[in-house]
Design a protein around this motif. Structure first.
Motif, short mmCIF file in Angstrom:
data_model
loop_
_atom_site.label_atom_id
_atom_site.label_comp_id
_atom_site.label_asym_id
_atom_site.label_seq_id
_atom_site.Cartn_x
_atom_site.Cartn_y
_atom_site.Cartn_z
N ILE A 138 0.83 -1.21 0.00
CA ILE A 138 0.00 0.00 0.00
C ILE A 138 0.86 1.26 0.00
CG2 ILE A 138 -1.70 1.32 1.34
CD1 ILE A 138 -2.86 -1.28 2.29
N GLU A 139 1.90 1.25 0.85
CA GLU A 139 2.77 2.41 0.97
C GLU A 139 4.23 1.97 0.85
OE1 GLU A 139 4.51 5.20 0.70
OE2 GLU A 139 2.60 6.09 1.33
N PRO A 140 4.83 2.12 -0.34
CA PRO A 140 6.20 1.64 -0.56
C PRO A 140 7.25 2.29 0.32
CG PRO A 140 5.08 2.10 -2.65
CD PRO A 140 4.22 2.65 -1.56
N ARG A 141 6.93 3.42 0.93
CA ARG A 141 7.94 4.13 1.74
C ARG A 141 8.14 3.52 3.13
NH1 ARG A 141 5.98 10.07 2.10
NH2 ARG A 141 3.99 8.98 2.35
N VAL A 142 7.32 2.56 3.53
CA VAL A 142 7.47 1.96 4.86
C VAL A 142 8.81 1.22 4.96
CG1 VAL A 142 6.56 0.26 6.48
CG2 VAL A 142 4.99 1.74 5.21
N GLU A 143 9.57 1.52 6.00
CA GLU A 143 10.87 0.88 6.20
C GLU A 143 10.88 -0.05 7.40
OE1 GLU A 143 13.61 4.13 6.54
OE2 GLU A 143 13.87 4.29 4.35
N ARG A 144 10.25 0.35 8.49
CA ARG A 144 10.27 -0.46 9.70
C ARG A 144 8.96 -0.30 10.47
NH1 ARG A 144 15.20 0.45 13.56
NH2 ARG A 144 14.00 -1.12 14.67
N LEU A 145 8.72 -1.26 11.33
CA LEU A 145 7.55 -1.26 12.22
C LEU A 145 8.04 -1.44 13.65
CD1 LEU A 145 4.45 -1.78 12.94
CD2 LEU A 145 4.96 -4.18 12.47
N ALA A 146 7.42 -0.75 14.58
CA ALA A 146 7.78 -0.92 15.99
C ALA A 146 6.53 -0.82 16.85
CB ALA A 146 8.80 0.14 16.42
N VAL A 147 6.53 -1.57 17.94
CA VAL A 147 5.43 -1.54 18.91
C VAL A 147 6.03 -1.16 20.26
CG1 VAL A 147 3.60 -2.84 20.05
CG2 VAL A 147 4.15 -3.30 17.65
N LEU A 148 5.56 -0.07 20.83
CA LEU A 148 6.09 0.39 22.12
C LEU A 148 5.40 -0.36 23.24
CD1 LEU A 148 6.31 4.25 21.59
CD2 LEU A 148 7.99 2.48 21.06
N ALA A 149 6.18 -1.14 24.01
CA ALA A 149 5.60 -1.96 25.08
C ALA A 149 4.86 -1.11 26.10
CB ALA A 149 6.71 -2.77 25.76
N SER A 150 5.35 0.10 26.37
CA SER A 150 4.73 0.95 27.38
C SER A 150 3.39 1.53 26.91
CB SER A 150 5.66 2.11 27.74
OG SER A 150 5.93 2.90 26.58
N LYS A 151 3.11 1.36 25.61
CA LYS A 151 1.89 1.93 25.06
C LYS A 151 0.87 0.86 24.69
CE LYS A 151 3.55 6.23 24.71
NZ LYS A 151 2.93 7.42 25.31
N ARG A 187 -5.12 2.56 18.29
CA ARG A 187 -3.93 1.94 17.71
C ARG A 187 -2.66 2.60 18.22
NH1 ARG A 187 -6.46 1.85 11.53
NH2 ARG A 187 -8.32 0.66 12.09
N GLY A 188 -2.75 3.24 19.38
CA GLY A 188 -1.60 3.93 19.92
C GLY A 188 -0.45 3.00 20.23
N GLY A 189 0.78 3.51 20.04
CA GLY A 189 1.96 2.72 20.38
C GLY A 189 2.47 1.86 19.25
N ILE A 190 1.81 1.86 18.08
CA ILE A 190 2.26 1.11 16.92
C ILE A 190 2.74 2.13 15.90
CG2 ILE A 190 1.61 -0.53 15.12
CD1 ILE A 190 -0.56 -1.54 17.04
N LEU A 191 4.05 2.12 15.65
CA LEU A 191 4.69 3.19 14.90
C LEU A 191 5.41 2.67 13.66
CD1 LEU A 191 6.32 4.98 17.98
CD2 LEU A 191 4.12 5.51 16.90
N LEU A 192 5.55 3.56 12.66
CA LEU A 192 6.24 3.23 11.42
C LEU A 192 7.39 4.21 11.19
CD1 LEU A 192 3.14 2.80 9.07
CD2 LEU A 192 4.35 1.00 10.29
N ARG A 193 8.43 3.68 10.57
CA ARG A 193 9.48 4.55 10.03
C ARG A 193 9.30 4.55 8.52
NH1 ARG A 193 16.07 3.93 10.69
NH2 ARG A 193 16.62 5.57 9.21
N MET A 194 9.22 5.77 7.93
CA MET A 194 8.92 5.88 6.51
C MET A 194 9.99 6.71 5.82
SD MET A 194 4.77 6.37 6.70
CE MET A 194 4.62 6.38 4.93
N GLN A 195 10.38 6.25 4.67
CA GLN A 195 11.39 6.93 3.88
C GLN A 195 10.94 8.35 3.53
OE1 GLN A 195 12.18 5.03 0.14
NE2 GLN A 195 14.12 6.08 -0.18
N GLY A 196 11.82 9.32 3.79
CA GLY A 196 11.51 10.71 3.48
C GLY A 196 10.66 11.42 4.50
N VAL A 197 10.36 10.77 5.61
CA VAL A 197 9.53 11.38 6.66
C VAL A 197 10.36 11.46 7.94
CG1 VAL A 197 7.43 11.18 8.05
CG2 VAL A 197 7.41 10.45 5.65
N ASP A 198 10.48 12.64 8.49
CA ASP A 198 11.20 12.81 9.75
C ASP A 198 10.33 12.33 10.92
OD1 ASP A 198 13.38 13.93 8.49
OD2 ASP A 198 12.59 15.97 8.65
N GLY A 199 10.96 11.63 11.85
CA GLY A 199 10.24 11.18 13.03
C GLY A 199 9.45 9.91 12.78
#
Length: 367
Positions: free
Chosen positions: A213-226, A235-247
């Motif tokens: 769906i989104e080719p820019r996705v690089e990584r997935l992370a789930v924050l245990a504290s969230k 869906r809080g605490g489930i985060l993506l790292r995307m190419q060309g996007v800061d943060g």
């Protein structure tokens, strides 16, 4: 892998038989024809009376009520045809055993009266109390020793708090069943499954699924504290790292399609060697993505030895299945459509790979 399943006495499915099942089975039919109920019956049959599966299907339907003593209770009368708890639910099937020979399996749910369970003469006060209770829910399976038994409340409800299993050694001994509802995986389940697959091939496959769906996705992370509590839609605490996007990008910011694809990929990993049940599989997905979704499911279900049962109301969904229903691309018998007909004593109408392709080519209606 199941080749046929017969159902009686479950919800609106008074008597239904599914034949010619394949590795990936798409169920179509009119509203209230019983497609979701078929998914639930497959789960009950395959789970060998693991209470967590029964609980999950009741939770997904929202079939619970508040209770002063128990906190909340499940309305199990909804499971029985016409809410008749004096009847019996039976799901049986044929499947390939370890030696590739067909073997018969069966599971039954029934409510037995307390007087029958005790089998002893009762004093007047004890008899009066027993008469007020509908008794126990008994869930028997041909694949396990013993049964799941749970006492019901005086008004016939099943208390939420029950032992997770009876008679099994470890979680690895329990046949794997994974539900994905119309809203996708419960966020808490996403975190639990991700813990199991992090830094493995399954994590890579989950990221690849989101890239459809989104080719820019690089990584997935789930924050245990969230971690989100069971049953929450957040869906809080489930985060993506995307190419060309800061943060870091919260997954809720990138649309329902990403959540759906992540859920399907992780659910396939969790269902390894078992069954995956998906209600309204096309939810949140644009028709241009569905072909990629079916390709991913066809490939991963074979590599993980998962049998998939999914439902849809969408013509785009079953027509996109035709794009991968090519005998040269997938083994014969791997992809089929089954139309579920409402009414008692009905068998499914089955469409093979060749027929699925013909349906799409000619624009025929199978729902």
């Amino acid at each position: 892998m199941y080749s046929s399943i017969e159902i009686s006495g479950f919800r609106s499915l008074e008597q239904v038989r599914l034949e010619g099942l394949s590795r990936v089975n798409l169920l179509v039919g009119s509203n209230n024809s019983g497609k979701t109920s078929v998914l639930e019956c497959v789960g009950l049959l395959h789970s060998a009376s693991d209470y967590r599966v029964l609980r999950s299907l009741l939770e997904l339907r929202g079939e619970w009520l508040p209770d002063e003593d128990q906190g909340r209770v499940y309305d199990i009368a909804q499971l029985f045809s016409h809410r008749d708890m004096s009847a019996r639910i039976c799901v049986s099937g044929q499947r390939s055993g370890p030696s590739s020979q067909l073997e018969a399996v069966k599971t039954e749910l029934s409510v037995q009266m307390e007087q029958v369970q005790m089998g002893l003469p009762l004093h007047d006060d004890a008899r009066e109390a027993a008469d007020e209770s509908p008794g126990r829910l008994v869930w028997a399976s041909s694949e396990r020793k013993g049964e799941f038994r749970a006492a019901l409340t005086a008004d016939g409800m099943l208390p939420v708090r029950q032992p997770a299993r009876h008679g099994w050694g470890t979680d690895d001994d329990i046949p794997r069943v994974q539900f994905v509802g119309t809203g996708g995986l419960v966020p808490g389940d996403v975190g639990d499954i991700f813990d199991d697959v992090v830094l493995t091939d399954a994590e890579d496959r989950a990221v690849e699924a989101m890239r459809l769906i989104e080719p820019r996705v690089e990584r997935l992370a789930v924050l245990a504290s969230k971690r989100t509590p069971l049953g929450s839609s957040a869906r809080g605490g489930i985060l993506l790292r995307m190419q060309g996007v800061d943060g870091r990008v919260p997954i809720g910011s990138v649309g329902d399609g990403m959540w759906r694809m992540l859920g399907l990929a992780l659910a396939l990993a969790r269902a390894r060697g078992g069954v995956l049940l998906v209600d309204e599989i096309d939810t949140g997905l644009h028709y241009t993505v569905m072909q990629k979704m079916w390709t991913m499911i066809a490939e991963r279900s074979r590599s993980l030895d998962v049998q998939v049962f999914a439902t849809t109301h969408s013509r785009d969904c079953y027509e996109s299945l035709a794009s991968v229903a090519d005998p040269d691309a997938v083994p014969p018998g791997d992809l089929t459509i089954h139309r579920i007909e409402p009414g008692s004593g009905k068998s499914n109408v089955r469409f093979s790979e060749h027929e699925v392709a013909a349906v799409a080519e000619r624009g025929l209606e199978v729902r």
